[in-house]
Design a protein around this motif. Structure first.
Motif, short mmCIF file in Angstrom:
data_model
loop_
_atom_site.label_atom_id
_atom_site.label_comp_id
_atom_site.label_asym_id
_atom_site.label_seq_id
_atom_site.Cartn_x
_atom_site.Cartn_y
_atom_site.Cartn_z
N CYS A 1 0.82 -1.22 0.00
CA CYS A 1 0.00 0.00 0.00
C CYS A 1 0.86 1.27 0.00
O CYS A 1 0.58 2.23 -0.72
CB CYS A 1 -0.90 0.03 1.23
N GLU B 1 0.92 3.93 -3.19
CA GLU B 1 0.39 5.28 -2.95
C GLU B 1 1.41 6.33 -3.40
O GLU B 1 1.09 7.29 -4.11
CB GLU B 1 0.04 5.49 -1.47
N VAL C 1 -5.81 1.52 0.11
CA VAL C 1 -5.28 2.41 -0.94
C VAL C 1 -6.39 3.32 -1.47
O VAL C 1 -6.15 4.50 -1.76
CB VAL C 1 -4.65 1.58 -2.10
N LEU D 1 -5.91 7.34 -1.47
CA LEU D 1 -5.80 8.13 -2.71
C LEU D 1 -7.08 8.91 -3.02
O LEU D 1 -7.23 9.43 -4.14
CB LEU D 1 -5.43 7.21 -3.89
#
Ligand code: NDP
Ligand code: MG
Length: 387
Positions: A40, A44, A66, A70
């Motif tokens: 993750c 990212e 994630v 995001l």
């Protein structure tokens, strides 16, 4: 021009994936999609830098994490194998670089080719297990498969300008891995840390273990047959400790053309991304005088039984390479989990190759089933050995 290209990288958080992004950063290649399984933090970071339209995550809890992380970016975070195949098939891609680890890469490769997208392939398991399903589809679509594996990139490069002259033989080089020169008795003592200590390359754990068993060369032997349409007899494996001569092609007149360079995966990755052009890479230059000498040896097929097992599997053809690959993936996973000793990897692969039924003609479902059966066979056998 290469810088106008738009690509997606499947498995962008891996060793090949991160080096591919370094090439994209250097050349200004636009990134349309990225994928990861569980990492993750890194995905990212990559998404924030490259702002791809799609980020595919194949592990469910990582996907949730994630997606939240995001939420403030324009990236669309999507989940699962279907999404990975959809990204591979997206017509916005000029090229799909498949650098996921293992058999899971097969369906996305087929999806990309089916949609008419060009594929740069690091995921060798795709070619080993899928065989003619992959190369046949690429041929029907008129798409070359661009090799990322350094040896196959070397062979591909040696064939540029060969004017259609047939290959007499391929010299497939192998570093020999961390256990070059060791006896079976010595290998009984080696542990996970020893197997992960590769002398020349820094790679993902699975391929590093494959290099230690020489299965990596076995998989590459099969990969070369699929990519370059040569019979097994036309490939010679040669141990080359320095990993400077990345492989060579011999022609009918006895002339041998080789590709050399410092051991740095950014060269073959970049060639796949810019093919047929060559542009500056920033990679260290090769100075032959600094190397002084390059050494070559016959492989020890008695000690490293995975290499002859792979050659045997490709000679049997049909589903045998898929069984070999599935059995190896499971055996390496068990070794990395500390559940079996190093030498048992080769034993389990050989056993599975004898036990799991093969057939000459096959569909994708048959390949997936053979993979499952080989993995189950190895799990069962390993449990028996432990008792
Ligand atoms: P890594 O283990 O470093 O990376 C694997 C990538 O695949 C990661 O992005 C990982 O995501 C992702 N992944 C892992 N499991 C799954 C899954 N179940 N579903 C979807 N994605 C998954 O491997 P490498 O980069 O070393 O190797 C990748 C491929 O390239 C292999 O086929 C290898 O044989 C080949 N290759 C590698 C070379 C090298 O120098 N490393 C050289 C030549 C070929 P996450 O990080 O989130 O787990
Ligand atoms: Mg290689």
């Amino acid at each position: 021009m290469p810088t106008k290209k738009t690509i997606s990288i499947l498995g962008s958080t891996g060793s090949i994936g991160t080096q591919s992004l370094a090439v994209c950063r250097n050349l200004g290649i636009r990134v349309h999609g990225l994928s990861a399984h569980k990492n993750c933090r890194l995905i990212e970071e990559q998404a924030r830098e490259f702002l791809p339209r799609y980020v595919v995550i194949t592990d469910l809890s990582a996907y949730r994490e994630v997606k939240t992380a995001l939420a403030d970016t324009p990236c669309q975070v999507v989940y699962g194998m279907e999404a990975l195949c959809a990204l591979a098939a997206d017509p916005q891609n000029d090229l799909v670089l498949n650098s996921v680890m293992g058999m899971v890469g097969l369906r996305p490769t087929l999806a990309a080719l089916e949609a008419g997208n060009q594929v740069a392939l690091a995921n060798k398991e795709t070619l080993v297990a899928g065989g003619r399903l992959v190369t046949g589809l690429a041929q029907r679509k008129g798409l070359p498969i661009l090799p990322v594996d350094s040896e196959h990139s070397a062979i591909f490069q040696c064939l540029q300008g060969s004017a259609g002259n047939p290959i007499q033989s391929i010299l497939l080089t192998a570093s020999g891995g961390p256990f070059f020169g060791k006896t079976r008795a010595e290998l009984e003592q080696v542990g996970i840390g020893d197997a992960l200590n590769h002398p020349n390359w820094s790679m993902g754990a699975k391929i590093t273990v494959d290099s230690a068993t020489l299965m990596n060369k076995g998989l590459e032997f099969i990969e070369a047959i699929r990519l370059f349409d040569v019979p097994p007899e036309a490939i010679q494996v040669v141990i080359h400790r320095e990993s400077v001569l990345h492989s060579a092609v011999e022609f009918a007149d006895g002339s041998v053309i080789a590709q050399l360079g410092v051991p740095d995966m950014r060269i073959p990755i970049q060639y796949a991304l810019t093919y047929p052009q060559r542009v500056g890479s920033g990679v260290r230059r090769l100075s032959l005088a600094d190397w002084g000498k390059l050494t070559f040896f016959e492989p020890d097929c008695e000690t490293f039984s995975c290499l002859p097992a792979a050659i045997e599997a490709v000679k049997r053809d049909g589903l045998a390479p898929a069984i070999l690959n599935g059995a190896n993936e499971e055996a390496v996973a068990l070794f990395l989990a500390g559940e079996i000793p190093f030498l048992q990897i080769g034993e389990l692969v050989r056993e599975a190759l004898e036990r799991v039924p093969s057939q000459d003609d096959f569909t994708l479902e048959d390949v997936l089933e053979a993979d499952r059966a080989a993995k189950d066979c190895v799990k069962t056998l390993a449990a028996c050995y432990r008792r």
